[in-house]
Design a protein around this motif. Structure first.
Motif, PDB file in Angstrom:
ATOM      1  N   PRO A   1      40.097  49.496  41.467  1.00 24.59           N
ATOM      2  CA  PRO A   1      40.235  49.065  42.865  1.00 24.59           C
ATOM      3  C   PRO A   1      40.102  47.552  42.976  1.00 24.59           C
ATOM      4  O   PRO A   1      39.366  46.927  42.191  1.00 24.59           O
ATOM      5  N   PRO A   2      40.778  46.939  43.938  1.00 23.74           N
ATOM      6  CA  PRO A   2      40.794  45.475  44.014  1.00 23.74           C
ATOM      7  C   PRO A   2      39.414  44.820  44.040  1.00 23.74           C
ATOM      8  O   PRO A   2      39.190  43.821  43.349  1.00 23.74           O
ATOM      9  N   GLU A   3      38.495  45.359  44.825  1.00 23.00           N
ATOM     10  CA  GLU A   3      37.163  44.746  44.905  1.00 23.00           C
ATOM     11  C   GLU A   3      36.474  44.781  43.553  1.00 23.00           C
ATOM     12  O   GLU A   3      35.835  43.802  43.137  1.00 23.00           O
TER      13      GLU A   3
ATOM     14  N   GLY B   1      38.064  44.958  40.723  1.00 27.28           N
ATOM     15  CA  GLY B   1      38.830  44.050  39.876  1.00 27.28           C
ATOM     16  C   GLY B   1      38.353  42.615  39.992  1.00 27.28           C
ATOM     17  O   GLY B   1      38.294  41.878  38.998  1.00 27.28           O
ATOM     18  N   VAL B   2      37.996  42.191  41.190  1.00 28.69           N
ATOM     19  CA  VAL B   2      37.461  40.843  41.392  1.00 28.69           C
ATOM     20  C   VAL B   2      36.138  40.688  40.646  1.00 28.69           C
ATOM     21  O   VAL B   2      35.897  39.677  39.978  1.00 28.69           O
ATOM     22  N   ARG B   3      35.278  41.699  40.729  1.00 34.21           N
ATOM     23  CA  ARG B   3      33.984  41.626  40.030  1.00 34.21           C
ATOM     24  C   ARG B   3      34.175  41.564  38.515  1.00 34.21           C
ATOM     25  O   ARG B   3      33.498  40.805  37.825  1.00 34.21           O
ATOM     26  N   ILE B   4      35.106  42.372  38.006  1.00 29.70           N
ATOM     27  CA  ILE B   4      35.399  42.362  36.566  1.00 29.70           C
ATOM     28  C   ILE B   4      35.828  40.965  36.132  1.00 29.70           C
ATOM     29  O   ILE B   4      35.331  40.415  35.141  1.00 29.70           O
ATOM     30  N   ALA B   5      36.761  40.379  36.886  1.00 32.65           N
ATOM     31  CA  ALA B   5      37.265  39.045  36.536  1.00 32.65           C
ATOM     32  C   ALA B   5      36.166  37.993  36.628  1.00 32.65           C
ATOM     33  O   ALA B   5      36.058  37.114  35.758  1.00 32.65           O
ATOM     34  N   GLN B   6      35.346  38.052  37.648  1.00 31.52           N
ATOM     35  CA  GLN B   6      34.308  37.046  37.820  1.00 31.52           C
ATOM     36  C   GLN B   6      33.272  37.111  36.709  1.00 31.52           C
ATOM     37  O   GLN B   6      32.836  36.064  36.194  1.00 31.52           O
TER      38      GLN B   6
ATOM     39  N   LEU C   1      42.204  37.609  35.618  1.00 31.38           N
ATOM     40  CA  LEU C   1      42.494  37.634  37.045  1.00 31.38           C
ATOM     41  C   LEU C   1      42.622  39.065  37.564  1.00 31.38           C
ATOM     42  O   LEU C   1      43.150  39.927  36.858  1.00 31.38           O
ATOM     43  N   PRO C   2      42.190  39.319  38.795  1.00 27.27           N
ATOM     44  CA  PRO C   2      42.364  40.647  39.414  1.00 27.27           C
ATOM     45  C   PRO C   2      43.776  40.781  39.975  1.00 27.27           C
ATOM     46  O   PRO C   2      43.996  40.717  41.196  1.00 27.27           O
ATOM     47  N   MET C   3      44.740  40.973  39.094  1.00 30.53           N
ATOM     48  CA  MET C   3      46.143  40.923  39.494  1.00 30.53           C
ATOM     49  C   MET C   3      46.553  42.048  40.438  1.00 30.53           C
ATOM     50  O   MET C   3      47.631  41.994  41.033  1.00 30.53           O
TER      51      MET C   3
ATOM     52  N   ALA D   1      46.541  37.763  46.135  1.00 32.19           N
ATOM     53  CA  ALA D   1      45.849  36.683  46.846  1.00 32.19           C
ATOM     54  C   ALA D   1      44.481  36.428  46.225  1.00 32.19           C
ATOM     55  O   ALA D   1      44.085  35.270  46.018  1.00 32.19           O
ATOM     56  N   ALA D   2      43.745  37.494  45.911  1.00 27.21           N
ATOM     57  CA  ALA D   2      42.434  37.344  45.283  1.00 27.21           C
ATOM     58  C   ALA D   2      42.568  36.755  43.882  1.00 27.21           C
ATOM     59  O   ALA D   2      41.727  35.963  43.449  1.00 27.21           O
ATOM     60  N   ALA D   3      43.619  37.138  43.182  1.00 24.54           N
ATOM     61  CA  ALA D   3      43.845  36.610  41.831  1.00 24.54           C
ATOM     62  C   ALA D   3      44.102  35.115  41.871  1.00 24.54           C
ATOM     63  O   ALA D   3      43.619  34.361  41.015  1.00 24.54           O
TER      64      ALA D   3
END
Length: 335
Positions: A91-93, A95-100, A123-125, A129-131
């Motif tokens: 999930p996108p949220e 994915g952002v945590r994984i990338a960070q 990047l959370p592709m 936009a978040a990526a």
């Protein structure tokens, strides 16, 4: 002139600690019950996951990583995680945590080893936009040198509208995108004989790069630099066919004012082709200035002597220096 590797996979200790602590358990966990750290992914049905994946010490222990670089005659490397840890299916949220977590860990590794660690961002592709925002944070705040992304986003082409913010940000920041292949869709015919890797990966790379060219993405982003793994896959060998198709099929000219080969200036290929003959062809086809060193550490499909493979060609000194590190010094903004 230093030797720099664009294709070098590591996992920073911060990410390993997150795995051990269950911080990312919705997507991936470590199973150590057999005495080996085995990665257990919780991907949706139908997602292609490479089998029997483990997290071995030489992927995350800095002492083993630096020793491996020394053995290979490498002064520096653009570290990126193994592609299965990109996990765009999360999930996108998440994915952002994984990338960070990955990027913060890579920045820590670079601070500890500033002379040899030139990390690429994750990047959370799944959220373009978040990526783009994470790429900006990784480059401007953390000092990372570019990004490693998959050749598709859950089967969606990199030329899709949702991906445009990432490409625009990479061009704006003047950092390269290293494209690493990963299987997508039905791989039934590639399951046996290790074909999912042996020909699946080169085919995936060629497909992604050809679509970026033919869809007009590289025309839209003329300063975007793309680096392709595994010698560019099958793309360099078939550029003549793409150019012929451009001339023969009027529909292909709808997005392009120039033939496909004109966009090779934006495309760099690593040297990992396992053949002197193939490497000579690659240098001739895309140009010495667009071939960079690649080893695919630590995998068995990599090259344990990538520097020697280039030097064995007997290139003139200036050309050899460009392949071994000069071009990447510029792309990664080392100088």
């Amino acid at each position: 002139m230093p030797t720099i590797d664009i294709h070098f996979h590591v996992v920073p200790q911060r990410f390993v600690d997150a795995l051990r602590g269950g911080v990312l358990a919705e997507a991936v966990e470590l199973d150590s019950s057999t005495g080996v750290d085995r990665l257990v992914f919780h991907a949706p049905p139908g997602v292609a996951i490479e089998p029997d994946l483990t997290l071995r010490p030489h992927v995350h222990d800095p002492r083993l990583i630096m020793a491996a670089m020394d053995r290979r005659g490498q002064d520096a490397a653009a570290f990126s995680p193994p592609p299965e840890l990109l996990m765009y299916w999360a999930p996108p949220e998440l994915g952002v945590r994984i990338a960070q977590v990955m990027n913060d860990g890579m920045a820590e590794l670079a601070r500890a080893h500033p002379d040899c660690c030139l990390p690429l961002a994750t990047l959370p592709m799944q959220d373009g936009a978040a990526a783009a925002l994470e790429l900006e944070r990784a480059v401007r705040q953390l000092g990372l040198r570019g990004a490693c992304i998959c050749t598709h986003v859950n089967g969606v082409d990199l030329g899709a509208p949702a991906v445009m913010p990432v490409l625009a940000m990479a061009e704006r920041l003047d950092v390269p995108l290293f494209l690493h292949p990963q299987n997508a869709g039905d791989v039934t015919r590639l399951r046996k004989h290790h074909l999912w890797n042996l020909i699946g990966f080169p085919m995936e790379t060629a497909t992604a790069a050809a679509r970026l060219i033919l869809s007009g993405v590289l025309e839209r982003f003329p300063r975007l630099n793309i680096v392709l793994a595994h010698g560019g896959g099958f793309l360099p060998y078939q550029m003549g066919r793409l150019d012929h198709g451009f001339r023969a099929r009027p529909a292909l000219r709808a997005h392009l004012p120039k033939p496909p080969s004109a966009y090779l200036a934006n495309i760099y290929c690593d040297s990992l082709v396992h053949s002197d003959i193939a490497l000579r062809f690659l240098l001739d086809r895309v140009g010495v200035g667009n071939v960079v060193l690649g080893s695919d550490y630590p995998f068995d499909m990599g090259n344990e002597a990538p520097v020697d493979a280039v030097r064995a060609l007997g290139l003139p000194c200036a050309r050899e220096a460009a392949v071994l590190g000069g071009t990447l010094e510029r792309l990664l903004r080392v100088v």
